[in-house]
Design an enzyme around this catalytic site. Structure first.
Site, PDB file in Angstrom:
ATOM      1  N   HIS A  82       0.850  -1.202   0.000  1.00  0.00           N
ATOM      2  CA  HIS A  82       0.000   0.000   0.000  1.00  0.00           C
ATOM      3  C   HIS A  82       0.879   1.243   0.000  1.00  0.00           C
ATOM      4  O   HIS A  82       2.090   1.152   0.153  1.00  0.00           O
ATOM      5  CB  HIS A  82      -0.989  -0.011   1.168  1.00  0.00           C
ATOM      6  CG  HIS A  82      -0.378   0.115   2.529  1.00  0.00           C
ATOM      7  ND1 HIS A  82       0.434  -0.851   3.080  1.00  0.00           N
ATOM      8  CD2 HIS A  82      -0.465   1.099   3.468  1.00  0.00           C
ATOM      9  CE1 HIS A  82       0.807  -0.483   4.293  1.00  0.00           C
ATOM     10  NE2 HIS A  82       0.290   0.704   4.551  1.00  0.00           N
TER      11      HIS A  82
ATOM     12  N   HIS B   8       1.466   3.979   1.831  1.00  0.00           N
ATOM     13  CA  HIS B   8       2.027   4.768   2.929  1.00  0.00           C
ATOM     14  C   HIS B   8       3.559   4.874   2.836  1.00  0.00           C
ATOM     15  O   HIS B   8       4.238   3.911   2.476  1.00  0.00           O
ATOM     16  CB  HIS B   8       1.610   4.174   4.271  1.00  0.00           C
ATOM     17  CG  HIS B   8       0.178   4.475   4.619  1.00  0.00           C
ATOM     18  ND1 HIS B   8      -0.563   3.713   5.492  1.00  0.00           N
ATOM     19  CD2 HIS B   8      -0.646   5.468   4.193  1.00  0.00           C
ATOM     20  CE1 HIS B   8      -1.787   4.220   5.588  1.00  0.00           C
ATOM     21  NE2 HIS B   8      -1.860   5.278   4.812  1.00  0.00           N
TER      22      HIS B   8
ATOM     23  N   ASP C  55       5.937   4.888   4.934  1.00  0.00           N
ATOM     24  CA  ASP C  55       6.799   3.956   5.683  1.00  0.00           C
ATOM     25  C   ASP C  55       6.830   2.568   5.037  1.00  0.00           C
ATOM     26  O   ASP C  55       7.487   1.655   5.542  1.00  0.00           O
ATOM     27  CB  ASP C  55       6.390   3.879   7.162  1.00  0.00           C
ATOM     28  CG  ASP C  55       4.979   3.343   7.376  1.00  0.00           C
ATOM     29  OD1 ASP C  55       4.076   3.667   6.575  1.00  0.00           O
ATOM     30  OD2 ASP C  55       4.778   2.593   8.356  1.00  0.00           O
TER      31      ASP C  55
HETATM   32 ZN   LIG Z   1       0.000   1.790   6.431  1.00  0.00          ZN
END
Ligand SMILES: [Zn+2]
Length: 267
Positions: free
Chosen positions: A52, A54, A56
């Site tokens: 996904h 994000h 990080d």
């Molecule tokens: Zn996440």
């Protein structure tokens, strides 16, 4: 085939699979831990898998491109560092000779995918990467050990459906999650289901692992079915706790919604 959890930031894991010559990595939020591992073992980088968008989980992708000898795979219609190959439910890709099936698991983000690989027996034809002792699941921030991801972009109904897909995988599947959240999740699980006999023994084992600076992961799907309240939304004790915390009914989506809201403020 070797499976390694590379610690990143404060509590992320970048999962690395390697056959002694080449490696693929999952969700490299930063590049340095991956580069150190590749250099230490003399491995080439053959693929990057992204669950996904994000930061990080994606922040290290571009820095790794100069040494990447293969694709970047990620969820379709998501803001993954370009160029990447978009994937969705049912797609199949191959890394290190290992077949990976894509499972759509929205909820934490609108587009979120998992990668699943079946076990490969030793000596199986067509497995140049070698044996895989038990199935593998790379599930990002959707399923954690004893917990699940926050609902940043999706709904409780989406998360419930996504977790149900993962819970239906073979019990010996190794669950490779994006974060080391297990101890905090177990504290919450015990508040939800204080009478669950599976929790105490698992908590003691996880505490010993963390005291020795070892990951509690990968978990197994069978264990998650026994300890993870978000996979147990039909259990009477879980329903009871959720209703005390404002669940509007006893259907599993309402139970999950109440559990997730409770967890967001649980200390
Ligand atoms: Zn996440």
């Amino acid at each position: 085939m070797n499976l390694t959890a590379l610690p990143a930031f404060s509590d992320n894991y970048i999962w690395m699979l390697d056959d002694g010559h080449a490696a693929c990595v999952v969700d490299p939020g930063e590049s340095a831990p991956v580069e150190r591992a590749l250099d230490a073992r003399g491995l080439t980088l053959s693929a990057i898998l992204v669950t996904h968008h994000h930061a990080d989980h994606t922040g290290g992708v571009d820095a790794l491109r100069p040494r990447l000898r293969g694709p970047v795979w990620g969820p379709a219609r998501e803001r993954i560092p370009a160029p990447f190959t978009p994937l969705a439910e049912g797609d199949r890709v191959e890394a290190l000779g290992l077949a990976l099936r894509v499972i759509d698991i929205p909820g934490h983000t609108a587009g979120h995918i998992a990668f699943f690989a079946d076990a490969v027996p030793a000596g199986a034809a067509g497995s140049p990467g070698g044996a895989v002792e038990a199935p593998l699941l790379f599930c990002g921030d959707t399923l954690f050990s004893a917990g699940c991801g926050r609902l940043f972009e999706g709904t409780p109904a989406q998360m419930h459906a996504s977790l149900a897909k993962l819970a239906a995988l073979p019990g010996d599947t190794r669950v490779c999650c994006g974060h080391e959240y297990t101890l905090a999740n177990l504290a919450f699980a015990r508040a939800v289901e204080p009478g669950n006999p599976a929790l105490a023994g698992y908590l003691a084992w996880c505490e010993a692992e963390r005291a020795a600076s070892r990951p509690t992961l990968p978990s197994r799907i069978a264990r998650e079915r026994a300890v993870n309240p978000f996979l147990r939304c039909g259990e009477p004790a879980v329903v009871h706790s959720a209703r005390e915390r404002g669940a509007t009914g006893s259907d599993p989506v309402a139970v999950l919604a109440a559990l997730r809201s409770w967890k967001n403020e649980f200390r």
